[in-house]
Scaffold this motif. Structure first.
Motif, short mmCIF file in Angstrom:
data_model
loop_
_atom_site.label_atom_id
_atom_site.label_comp_id
_atom_site.label_asym_id
_atom_site.label_seq_id
_atom_site.Cartn_x
_atom_site.Cartn_y
_atom_site.Cartn_z
N GLY A 126 0.83 -1.21 0.00
CA GLY A 126 0.00 0.00 0.00
C GLY A 126 0.86 1.26 0.00
O GLY A 126 2.09 1.20 0.14
N ASP A 127 0.21 2.41 -0.13
CA ASP A 127 0.97 3.67 -0.20
C ASP A 127 1.61 4.03 1.14
O ASP A 127 2.77 4.44 1.20
CB ASP A 127 0.10 4.82 -0.73
CG ASP A 127 -1.27 4.92 -0.07
OD1 ASP A 127 -1.78 3.88 0.41
OD2 ASP A 127 -1.85 6.02 -0.04
N SER A 128 0.87 3.83 2.24
CA SER A 128 1.46 4.13 3.55
C SER A 128 2.62 3.17 3.82
O SER A 128 3.68 3.57 4.31
CB SER A 128 0.39 4.00 4.65
OG SER A 128 0.84 4.54 5.84
N THR A 129 2.44 1.91 3.45
CA THR A 129 3.50 0.90 3.64
C THR A 129 4.71 1.25 2.77
O THR A 129 5.86 1.07 3.19
CB THR A 129 2.96 -0.50 3.30
OG1 THR A 129 1.80 -0.74 4.08
CG2 THR A 129 3.99 -1.57 3.58
N PHE A 130 4.45 1.77 1.58
CA PHE A 130 5.56 2.16 0.70
C PHE A 130 6.44 3.20 1.38
O PHE A 130 7.66 3.08 1.41
CB PHE A 130 4.99 2.73 -0.62
CG PHE A 130 6.04 3.22 -1.56
CD1 PHE A 130 6.74 2.34 -2.37
CD2 PHE A 130 6.34 4.58 -1.65
CE1 PHE A 130 7.73 2.79 -3.24
CE2 PHE A 130 7.33 5.04 -2.51
CZ PHE A 130 8.01 4.14 -3.32
N THR A 189 -3.79 5.94 4.97
CA THR A 189 -3.47 4.74 5.74
C THR A 189 -4.82 4.18 6.17
O THR A 189 -5.31 4.44 7.27
CB THR A 189 -2.61 5.12 6.98
OG1 THR A 189 -1.59 6.03 6.57
CG2 THR A 189 -1.98 3.90 7.61
N ALA A 190 -5.45 3.42 5.28
CA ALA A 190 -6.85 3.05 5.49
C ALA A 190 -7.03 2.09 6.66
O ALA A 190 -7.93 2.23 7.47
CB ALA A 190 -7.41 2.44 4.21
N MET A 191 -6.12 1.13 6.75
CA MET A 191 -6.34 0.04 7.70
C MET A 191 -6.46 0.52 9.14
O MET A 191 -7.19 -0.05 9.94
CB MET A 191 -5.20 -0.95 7.59
CG MET A 191 -5.44 -2.19 8.40
SD MET A 191 -4.22 -3.39 8.00
CE MET A 191 -4.83 -4.75 8.94
C1 TPP Z 1 5.63 -1.88 12.28
C2 TPP Z 1 4.16 -1.68 12.15
N1 TPP Z 1 3.63 -0.45 12.40
C3 TPP Z 1 2.30 -0.26 12.28
C4 TPP Z 1 1.48 -1.29 11.90
C5 TPP Z 1 -0.02 -1.07 11.77
N2 TPP Z 1 -0.37 -1.04 10.33
C6 TPP Z 1 -0.78 -2.13 9.67
S1 TPP Z 1 -0.99 -1.87 8.06
C7 TPP Z 1 -0.63 -0.25 8.20
C8 TPP Z 1 -0.62 0.68 7.02
C9 TPP Z 1 -1.60 0.36 5.97
O1 TPP Z 1 -1.69 1.41 5.06
P1 TPP Z 1 -1.47 1.21 3.53
O2 TPP Z 1 -0.19 0.55 3.25
O3 TPP Z 1 -1.65 2.53 2.87
O4 TPP Z 1 -2.62 0.20 3.12
P2 TPP Z 1 -4.21 0.39 3.23
O5 TPP Z 1 -4.65 -0.15 4.54
O6 TPP Z 1 -4.51 1.85 3.07
O7 TPP Z 1 -4.76 -0.41 2.08
C10 TPP Z 1 -0.31 0.06 9.50
C11 TPP Z 1 0.08 1.41 9.95
C12 TPP Z 1 2.06 -2.56 11.68
N3 TPP Z 1 1.36 -3.64 11.37
N4 TPP Z 1 3.39 -2.71 11.79
#
Ligand code: TPP
Length: 601
Positions: A431-435, A463-465
């Protein structure tokens, strides 16, 4: 000089040669004293015989993830780092304990008691206990050489990553190493297994029970392994020790009994009890933390430990002798029977309520990720995944994601797998936040190490999740004020990686981009952009032409919770966002959307 069959090697050289003997064919790491030479020696050998692929990674987290990918692909793998490197790699490491491995994966942690060249002095045996994995501790170069094969065998037998801890003296000290015959092992191939490699809660809970069962079995193994030796002495003194500390204690007290722990986690408590039956005084000689001592004390046994042996810095023969000698003249303690720890209880799986249907979690109606997964499935691309809403793409009916380890792991794992299986065997999805969290570093690493592969960034601009928080790509701060919004495409291009952005909901455009990448070489990124449906709902309405719908099920196969089979045609619930993905997959033109679409790039 030594004979042809024996060499005078440093511990690091011995680990490298031990890896070759053990059939390791993929190795990576990040430099850090005292670990650095292991990969350099392996790489020099790799250049000569071409059997081993070895590379420096951008950091220890990416190195571990890359080695995990290689292990999944079936290559016995080794990853090296200094002690603080394991802090950087802790996120994948802790969950790797749950997934286990495919082919063996050995993690070398080179600790630095005395801080010869480190910012701190941590004892990474604690990481073995923390992650519930075995810890092997060679005491000299011969053991450093042999323990790699032992670690590989343990890893594959118990489906567990194995920590191999050396310390500066073992890594840099030189001693004679007698060469042993190469070990035989069965090659492994990769098979998709989401309950093993996709660590979303329902699977992770099951794996966690296996971890506890595995720990109990490893405890039994610690009692039987020849790595843990009870060495008889003539003096009324028993010493429990491991690693370099053992060699100091052996020289300081040559007549003592020894329990030498080559596998220092889990502790062989029966062997400890046997030592206590043989002598009336026992000491633990270990560098840094009272790791073994605390566990012996927990058995209710009297022991001399850190009240005598320094808890910081390196030990040597003189320090050990001076520390323990005063205790030898004191009256020995009476109690010598351990209170054995009870076996840990493992909670039973919670049975599902029999009268309730199983409701697996699904992507929301209107989620732009669904269209991407439907297209990936169509083109038989089953990528390695990451953590976010999109992890749900692993589940039926989308079945389009093979792994979820920790944030940012997908690209490093892709690199490891593609290096072992072939140039572009697997893709990565994040995902974008993960990126921004930890996808940029492995992408730079992939560029640097000339990895081939396709990376898909599912950009829903939030960061939808975790509930729609901002991140560097959103341009929105915590207080909702505006800030700079980083452009993923330009960032990728800035590091020299081919990248294009497409509308995630425009299935034709996405399919064309995917086909272009599937037909290309090298490393490419597709940013599939469409805002999260919960943040930017479209005004589109979906209508069903009941005459045309024959309930073939194609639209139901994308797993949208807004669609259900009716009596004669598909029925649409109020949850529908009108994203139109179902209409795009319908072959009979039975579904159509009209009205304003959700935001596009
Ligand atoms: C080290 C760590 N920090 C925080 C989290 C909590 N967490 C899980 S997924 C995520 C981000 C998801 O955002 P994104 O990649 O944009 O995907 P989306 O949910 O928007 O599809 C976070 C902060 C985690 N699992 N591991």
């Amino acid at each position: 000089m030594c004979s042809v069959d024996s060499l005078f090697l440093s511990g690091n050289e011995a680990i490298a040669r031990g890896a070759l003997r053990a059939g390791v064919t993929f190795a990576c790491g990040y430099p850090g004293t005292p670990s650095t030479e292991i990969l350099e020696v392996l790489s020099a050998t790799a250049d000569r015989d071409g059997r081993v692929q070895a590379e420096w990674c951008i950091n220890e987290k990416v190195a571990l993830e890359t080695a995990i990918g290689a292990s999944l692909a079936g290559a016995r793998s080794l990853v090296t780092m200094k002690h603080v490197g394991l802090n950087v790699a802790a996120d994948p490491f802790m969950t790797l304990s749950l997934t286990g491995v495919n082919a063996a994966l050995v993690i070398v942690s080179a600790d630095d008691p005395g801080m010869h060249s480190s910012q701190n002095e941590q004892d990474n045996r604690n990481f073995a206990k923390f992650a519930k994995v075995p810890m092997l501790e060679p005491a000299d170069s011969q053991e450093a050489y042999e323990f790699v094969a032992e670690a590989c065998a343990l890893a594959e037998e118990f489906d567990v990553p194995v920590l191999l801890r050396s310390t500066t003296r073992v890594s840099h000290g030189r001693s004679r190493v007698v060469a042993r015959a190469p070990v035989a092992f069965a090659p492994r191939s990769y098979e998709r297994s989401i309950d093993k490699f996709v660590m979303m809660p329902q699977f992770a809970r099951q794996r966690n029970r296996l971890v506890l069962e595995r720990l109990a079995k490893l405890r039994e193994r610690a009692e039987r392994t020849p790595l843990n030796v009870l060495e008889a002495g003539t003096a009324d003194l028993g010493i429990i020790s491991s690693g370099a500390a053992y060699t100091y204690a052996r020289e300081a007290f040559p007549k003592a009994w020894f329990l030498k722990l080559g596998m220092s986690h889990p502790l062989p408590v029966e062997k400890v009890a046997k030592l206590y039956r043989s002598v009336s005084r026992v000491a633990v000689v270990e560098e840094l933390d009272p790791f073994i001592e605390d566990q012996v004390r927990a058995l209710g046994l009297p022991v001399v430990g850190k009240e005598a042996i320094p808890a910081d810095g390196e030990l040597d023969q003189e320090i050990v002798f001076a520390a323990l000698e005063p205790y030898l003249t004191r009256r020995p303690p009476r109690r010598r029977r351990p209170v054995m720890p009870p076996a840990a209880r493992i909670s039973a799986p919670v049975p599902a309520e029999p009268q309730l249907p199983v409701r697996p979690p699904v992507l929301c109606a209107g989620c732009p990720h669904r269209a991407v997964f439907a297209m990936l499935r169509k083109h038989k691309v089953s990528p390695l995944g990451d953590i976010g809403c999109y992890t749900l793409g692993a589940l039926s009916p989308l079945d389009s994601l093979d792994s979820c380890l920790c944030m940012g792991a997908s690209i490093g794992m892709m690199a490891g797998m593609n290096k072992v299986l072939g140039r572009r065997a697997v893709a990565a999805v994040l995902g974008d936040s993960t990126f921004f969290h930890s996808g940029v570093t492995p992408l730079i690493d992939a560029r640097y190490n000339e990895t081939d592969g396709i990376v898909l960034v599912l950009d829903n601009r939030t960061t939808a999740m975790t509930g729609h928080q901002g991140h560097p790509g959103t341009g929105v701060h915590l207080d909702r004020s505006a800030g700079p919004a980083l452009d993923i495409e330009r960032l990728c291009q800035g590091i020299g990686v081919r990248c294009e952005t497409v509308d995630a909901l425009d299935t034709e455009a996405f399919e064309s981009a995917l086909k272009r990448e599937l037909g290309a070489q090298g490393l490419g990124v597709i940013v599939a952009f469409a805002p999260c449906a919960l943040m930017a709902p479209g005004e589109q309405q979906l209508t069903v032409d009941e005459e045309r719908c024959n309930l073939c099920g194609l639209c139901l196969d994308i797993g949208c919770p807004a669609l259900a089979p009716g009596e004669t045609a598909v029925e649409v619930s109020a949850a529908c966002h009108g994203c139109g993905v179902c209409a795009a997959v319908c072959k009979r033109g039975a579904l159509s959307v009209a009205g304003e679409p959700a935001g596009t790039p």
